[in-house]
Design a protein around this motif. Structure first.
Motif, short mmCIF file in Angstrom:
data_model
loop_
_atom_site.label_atom_id
_atom_site.label_comp_id
_atom_site.label_asym_id
_atom_site.label_seq_id
_atom_site.Cartn_x
_atom_site.Cartn_y
_atom_site.Cartn_z
N ASP A 120 1.14 -1.09 -0.12
CA ASP A 120 0.29 -0.03 -0.21
C ASP A 120 0.57 1.38 -0.28
N ALA A 121 1.99 1.38 0.84
CA ALA A 121 3.02 2.64 0.84
C ALA A 121 3.62 2.61 -0.23
N LEU A 122 4.36 1.59 -1.29
CA LEU A 122 4.84 2.00 -2.15
C LEU A 122 3.52 1.86 -3.16
N ALA A 123 2.73 1.04 -3.27
CA ALA A 123 1.76 2.11 -4.86
C ALA A 123 1.05 3.63 -4.35
N ARG A 124 1.52 3.96 -2.93
CA ARG A 124 0.94 5.50 -3.17
C ARG A 124 2.36 6.40 -3.06
N ALA A 125 3.28 5.96 -3.88
CA ALA A 125 4.28 7.13 -3.70
C ALA A 125 4.81 6.36 -4.80
N ALA A 126 3.83 5.25 -5.80
CA ALA A 126 3.97 5.05 -7.26
C ALA A 126 3.20 6.68 -7.93
N ARG A 127 1.91 6.46 -7.38
CA ARG A 127 1.44 7.49 -7.52
C ARG A 127 1.65 8.36 -7.58
N SER A 128 2.18 8.67 -6.06
CA SER A 128 3.00 10.12 -6.81
C SER A 128 3.49 11.17 -7.28
N ALA A 129 4.26 9.61 -7.65
CA ALA A 129 5.89 9.80 -8.49
C ALA A 129 4.97 10.01 -9.49
N LEU A 130 4.37 9.91 -10.09
CA LEU A 130 3.45 9.64 -11.40
C LEU A 130 2.88 10.84 -11.91
N ASP A 131 2.11 11.19 -10.38
CA ASP A 131 1.91 13.05 -10.59
C ASP A 131 2.67 13.82 -10.75
N THR A 132 3.76 13.64 -10.13
CA THR A 132 5.21 14.66 -10.28
C THR A 132 5.76 14.57 -11.69
N GLN A 133 5.82 13.29 -12.15
CA GLN A 133 6.26 13.18 -13.59
C GLN A 133 5.64 14.13 -15.06
N LEU A 134 3.98 13.92 -14.02
CA LEU A 134 3.58 14.42 -15.15
C LEU A 134 3.42 16.21 -15.42
N THR A 135 3.43 16.48 -13.74
CA THR A 135 3.72 18.15 -13.54
C THR A 135 5.02 18.86 -14.39
N LEU A 136 5.78 17.67 -14.18
CA LEU A 136 7.12 17.72 -15.04
C LEU A 136 6.81 18.02 -16.21
N VAL A 137 6.14 17.04 -16.98
CA VAL A 137 6.26 16.78 -17.88
C VAL A 137 5.52 18.43 -18.94
N GLY A 138 4.49 18.82 -17.83
CA GLY A 138 3.90 19.45 -18.55
C GLY A 138 4.50 21.85 -18.65
N ARG A 139 5.55 20.87 -17.72
CA ARG A 139 6.67 22.35 -17.12
C ARG A 139 7.58 22.13 -17.93
N GLN A 140 8.35 21.16 -18.70
CA GLN A 140 8.94 20.56 -19.61
C GLN A 140 8.53 21.53 -21.50
N ARG A 141 7.13 21.02 -21.39
CA ARG A 141 6.47 21.35 -22.31
C ARG A 141 6.46 23.13 -22.73
N LYS A 142 6.08 23.87 -21.71
CA LYS A 142 5.63 24.88 -21.58
C LYS A 142 7.27 25.59 -21.54
N ALA A 143 8.10 24.92 -21.11
CA ALA A 143 9.98 25.34 -21.08
C ALA A 143 10.01 25.68 -22.72
N ARG A 144 9.89 24.24 -22.98
CA ARG A 144 10.27 23.96 -24.63
C ARG A 144 9.63 25.33 -25.79
N ASP A 145 8.11 25.54 -25.12
CA ASP A 145 7.51 26.37 -26.31
C ASP A 145 8.13 27.83 -26.25
N ASP A 146 8.30 27.90 -24.65
CA ASP A 146 8.78 29.69 -24.54
C ASP A 146 10.55 30.03 -24.52
#
Length: 367
Positions: free
Chosen positions: A149-175
Motif C-alpha cells: 500500500d505504501a509503495l502504491a501511494r508513492a508510485a502514484r505520487s511519483a507518477l503525478d510529479t512526472q506528469l507535472t514535470l512533463v507539463g513544465r518541460q513543454r511550457k519551457a520548450r514553447d518559451d
C-alpha cells in the motif's frame, strides 16, 4: 551573441526548431534608432532565449530523474505484490493445516488420555511450532500488505510529479521557441547595412573587452591543465564545427552547458547538466588562477558556459544557428569560473577579479 548569429534570419535549422502558433510580430526597427540600440535589443532577446533554454534544461533533467524514480518504484511495487502473494499462500496453507488437525479436546486432556504421553508431548511441540509459524506468516502478510500500500501511494505520487514535470518541460520548450522566434523577427527586420554595422560594433566591443582583460593580468600566467581538464578540452576541441542546438548535450549537437557537461563526463568527472547548477555546485576559482578545462560562466544568471582552452580562448557552443567554436573569453559578461575537478571545500571563495575581467556588451557603450 556575435556577428555570426546574424545569420539566424536565413538559418533553416533554427526555423525548424521554432515552429509556433502565430505570435505578435516584432515591430520594424525605427530607421532613426542607433545601431548600438539595435544591438542592445538583439542582446536582450538573445539573453531571454538563453534563460529559457536553461529553464528547459533544468526541467528536462528533473524529468529524467523523476522517470527513474517512477521506474524504481514500479519495480519495488511489483516485487512487493509477489511477496504479498507468497505471504497469502503461506497463511492459507497454515490455516488449512490448522483446520485439518483441529480437535474438540484441549491439549491438556489429550495429554492425559494419550497412550504414549511422550508422543503427545512431541506432538504438542509440533503444534506449538505450527502456531508460531502461523503467527509469523500473519505478521509477514500484514507487513507485506502495508508495504504494498505504501509503495502504491508513492508510485502514484511519483507518477503525478512526472506528469507535472512533463507539463513544465513543454511550457519551457514553447518559451524557448517563442524567444528564438523573437530574435529571428528582429534580425529579419534589419537591412543588410544595419546587420553589417551591428556585427562590426559587436566585434569591436568583444575585441576591446578582450584587450582590457588581457592587459589587466586577470587571466594569470598559463597554468597547465589537470589530467581531467586536458581530457575535457581535448574532447571539446574534437566537437569543433558541430551545430548548436538548444537542450542538446551531444554527440551530434550541443548547447553551452551541454558541451561542458559532456566534455567533463568524457573526462571521468560527472558535473551538473545546467549552467546554473554548474555555477552553484562546482568549486569556484579566480580568473587569475585559470587553467584549461575550467568552466567560464557568463551573465548574472549563469545562462551560458564555455570551457577555458588557455591563452585567453574558450571552446563554446555559441548559440542558435552557430557551431562549436574557439572564441575569445571576453565574448560575454563573465560571472566567474568554476573547476569541476576541484574539491568544493578547498575551492577559492571568490569568482576572481570580476571588475577587471568582466566583458560588457558593446551595446551599453553607444558610439
Amino acid at each position: 551573441m556575435s556577428a555570426k548569429l546574424l545569420r539566424l534570419a536565413c538559418t533553416a535549422a533554427v526555423a525548424a526548431q521554432a515552429v509556433l502558433a502565430p505570435l505578435p510580430a516584432v515591430a520594424a526597427p525605427d530607421p532613426r534608432r542607433s545601431v548600438s540600440r539595435l544591438l542592445t535589443d538583439f542582446q536582450r532577446l538573445y539573453l531571454q532565449a538563453e534563460r529559457a533554454t536553461e529553464t528547459y534544461n533544468a526541467a528536462a533533467e528533473r524529468l529524467e530523474h523523476q522517470r527513474a524514480v517512477v521506474v524504481r518504484l514500479d519495480g519495488e511495487l511489483a516485487h512487493a505484490r509477489l511477496v504479498l502473494r507468497d505471504s497469502r499462500g503461506d497463511a492459507g496453507r497454515l490455516a488449512r493445516e490448522q483446520y485439518q488437525n483441529r480437535s474438540d479436546l484441549s491439549p491438556y486432556l489429550r495429554l492425559l488420555l494419550a497412550r504414549d504421553p511422550q508422543h503427545a508431548l512431541d506432538e504438542g511441540h509440533v503444534i506449538g511450532r505450527l502456531a508460531r509459524d502461523r503467527a509469523e506468516a500473519l505478521d509477514r502478510l500484514t507487513g507485506s500488505e502495508k508495504r504494498r500500500d505504501a509503495l502504491a501511494r508513492a508510485a502514484r505520487s511519483a507518477l503525478d510529479t512526472q506528469l507535472t514535470l512533463v507539463g513544465r518541460q513543454r511550457k519551457a520548450r514553447d518559451d524557448v521557441r517563442a524567444r528564438l522566434a523573437d530574435v529571428e523577427r528582429l534580425l529579419a527586420s534589419l537591412t543588410p547595412e544595419q546587420r553589417g554595422e551591428m556585427a562590426a560594433l559587436e566585434r569591436d566591443g568583444v575585441a576591446d573587452a578582450q584587450r582590457r582583460l588581457t592587459a589587466s593580468g586577470a587571466l594569470g600566467d598559463g597554468r597547465p591543465p589537470s589530467r581531467g581538464g586536458d581530457r575535457a578540452v581535448r574532447y571539446a576541441m574534437e566537437q569543433l564545427g558541430k551545430p548548436y542546438r538548444w537542450g542538446a548535450a551531444g554527440p551530434g549537437a550541443y548547447d553551452g552547458s551541454g558541451l561542458a557537461f559532456r566534455a567533463w563526463e568524457q573526462a571521468g568527472t560527472p558535473i551538473p547538466r545546467t549552467g546554473r547548477e554548474q555555477w552553484a555546485r562546482l568549486g569556484k576559482v579566480p580568473l587569475d588562477r585559470l587553467r584549461p578545462g575550467d568552466l567560464i560562466v557568463y551573465f548574472p544568471e549563469a545562462t551560458h558556459v564555455a570551457l577555458y582552452a588557455g591563452g585567453g580562448k574558450v571552446v563554446q557552443a555559441p548559440g542558435p544557428g552557430e557551431r562549436v567554436t574557439l572564441a575569445p573569453i571576453a565574448g560575454h559578461p563573465i560571472l566567474g569560473a568554476v573547476r569541476p575537478d576541484a574539491a568544493p571545500a578547498a575551492a577559492p571563495g571568490t569568482a576572481g577579479p570580476r571588475a577587471r575581467g568582466t566583458a560588457r556588451p558593446p551595446a551599453v557603450r553607444p558610439r
